[in-house]
Design a protein around this motif. Sequence first.
Motif, mmCIF file in Angstrom:
data_model
loop_
_atom_site.group_PDB
_atom_site.id
_atom_site.type_symbol
_atom_site.label_atom_id
_atom_site.label_comp_id
_atom_site.label_asym_id
_atom_site.label_seq_id
_atom_site.Cartn_x
_atom_site.Cartn_y
_atom_site.Cartn_z
ATOM 1 N N ASP A 21 0.849 -1.192 0.000
ATOM 2 C CA ASP A 21 0.000 0.000 0.000
ATOM 3 C C ASP A 21 0.887 1.245 0.000
ATOM 4 N N ALA A 22 0.275 2.414 -0.109
ATOM 5 C CA ALA A 22 1.019 3.670 -0.246
ATOM 6 C C ALA A 22 1.953 3.924 0.935
ATOM 7 N N VAL A 23 1.531 3.615 2.141
ATOM 8 C CA VAL A 23 2.364 3.837 3.332
ATOM 9 C C VAL A 23 3.589 2.927 3.289
ATOM 10 N N ALA A 24 3.388 1.664 2.961
ATOM 11 C CA ALA A 24 4.508 0.720 2.891
ATOM 12 C C ALA A 24 5.469 1.086 1.760
ATOM 13 N N ARG A 25 4.920 1.571 0.625
ATOM 14 C CA ARG A 25 5.806 1.991 -0.479
ATOM 15 C C ARG A 25 6.661 3.178 -0.047
ATOM 16 N N ARG A 26 6.064 4.149 0.650
ATOM 17 C CA ARG A 26 6.829 5.312 1.131
ATOM 18 C C ARG A 26 7.945 4.844 2.042
ATOM 19 N N ARG A 27 7.646 3.900 2.934
ATOM 20 C CA ARG A 27 8.662 3.367 3.844
ATOM 21 C C ARG A 27 9.772 2.661 3.054
ATOM 22 N N PHE A 28 9.382 1.922 2.014
ATOM 23 C CA PHE A 28 10.365 1.263 1.155
ATOM 24 C C PHE A 28 11.312 2.289 0.540
ATOM 25 N N TYR A 29 10.756 3.374 -0.032
ATOM 26 C CA TYR A 29 11.591 4.412 -0.648
ATOM 27 C C TYR A 29 12.538 5.023 0.378
ATOM 28 N N ASP A 30 12.035 5.300 1.572
ATOM 29 C CA ASP A 30 12.880 5.876 2.627
ATOM 30 C C ASP A 30 14.029 4.933 2.980
ATOM 31 N N LEU A 31 13.715 3.651 3.135
ATOM 32 C CA LEU A 31 14.758 2.662 3.457
ATOM 33 C C LEU A 31 15.774 2.530 2.329
ATOM 34 N N ASP A 51 5.933 9.003 -10.974
ATOM 35 C CA ASP A 51 5.903 10.195 -10.124
ATOM 36 C C ASP A 51 6.209 9.858 -8.673
ATOM 37 N N GLU A 52 5.773 8.686 -8.237
ATOM 38 C CA GLU A 52 6.014 8.278 -6.862
ATOM 39 C C GLU A 52 7.506 8.061 -6.605
ATOM 40 N N ALA A 53 8.219 7.559 -7.590
ATOM 41 C CA ALA A 53 9.646 7.264 -7.434
ATOM 42 C C ALA A 53 10.545 8.377 -7.966
ATOM 43 N N ALA A 54 9.973 9.430 -8.517
ATOM 44 C CA ALA A 54 10.743 10.466 -9.215
ATOM 45 C C ALA A 54 11.850 11.085 -8.367
ATOM 46 N N ALA A 55 11.588 11.280 -7.086
ATOM 47 C CA ALA A 55 12.598 11.909 -6.226
ATOM 48 C C ALA A 55 13.830 11.030 -6.036
ATOM 49 N N LEU A 56 13.710 9.747 -6.288
ATOM 50 C CA LEU A 56 14.830 8.818 -6.131
ATOM 51 C C LEU A 56 15.746 8.781 -7.337
ATOM 52 N N LEU A 57 15.262 9.241 -8.461
ATOM 53 C CA LEU A 57 15.927 8.996 -9.736
ATOM 54 C C LEU A 57 17.030 10.002 -10.038
ATOM 55 N N GLN A 58 18.161 9.480 -10.503
ATOM 56 C CA GLN A 58 19.246 10.312 -11.003
ATOM 57 C C GLN A 58 19.300 10.257 -12.523
ATOM 58 N N ARG A 59 18.978 9.102 -13.071
ATOM 59 C CA ARG A 59 18.992 8.908 -14.510
ATOM 60 C C ARG A 59 17.734 8.146 -14.883
ATOM 61 N N VAL A 60 17.148 8.501 -16.029
ATOM 62 C CA VAL A 60 15.915 7.869 -16.477
ATOM 63 C C VAL A 60 16.163 7.194 -17.821
ATOM 64 N N LEU A 61 15.854 5.905 -17.870
ATOM 65 C CA LEU A 61 15.876 5.145 -19.109
ATOM 66 C C LEU A 61 14.455 4.639 -19.315
ATOM 67 N N VAL A 62 13.894 4.921 -20.479
ATOM 68 C CA VAL A 62 12.552 4.446 -20.792
ATOM 69 C C VAL A 62 12.630 3.608 -22.046
ATOM 70 N N ILE A 63 12.128 2.392 -21.923
ATOM 71 C CA ILE A 63 12.097 1.474 -23.055
ATOM 72 C C ILE A 63 10.636 1.299 -23.435
ATOM 73 N N ASP A 64 10.321 1.567 -24.693
ATOM 74 C CA ASP A 64 8.964 1.444 -25.204
ATOM 75 C C ASP A 64 8.991 0.502 -26.398
#
Length: 155
Positions: A21-31, A51-64
């Motif tokens: 859930d959203a709370v557990a995901r936030r805790r995961f990102y913090d850890l 968007d939820e993980a955006a603050a963690l990212l230094q480089r973005v690779l998108v494969i489509d």
Amino acid sequence: MVGIASRAELTLLDEPYAGLDAVARRRFYDLLLEDYAEHPRTILLSTHLIDEAAALLQRVLVIDKGRLVIDADAEDLRGSATTLVGRAADVDAFAARHEVLERTAIGAIASVTLAGLSAEDKRAATSAGLEATAVSLQELIVRRTGGAVTEEVSA
């Protein structure tokens, strides 16, 4: 959490928070950030929650569809697209000089998402009576991977 605890030089995490859930995901990102700060290494994080993980990212690779469509520094991508809203004629006149990622219209009001506007371009758009807003990293990726639309709705 095993992937993080291993502290391998290259850590691969594919949707590691699926089912949380959203709370557990936030805790995961913090850890994840805490562990990275203490034990720097390359972490490859595959996610659909951009968007939820955006603050963690230094480089973005998108494969489509098997093709690399974005390979850029996350900071360079942030703010690289802008949505303008206003009278359709004004929006279209301004957009004619720029790369259009998406355009929609309802009656006489149009919205257009443009790539690569400079600060001067944004000031000019505002001076022309257009409302300018930054596009989130997730919205930018959606636009760059075929999620762009062009539609007209009659009022």
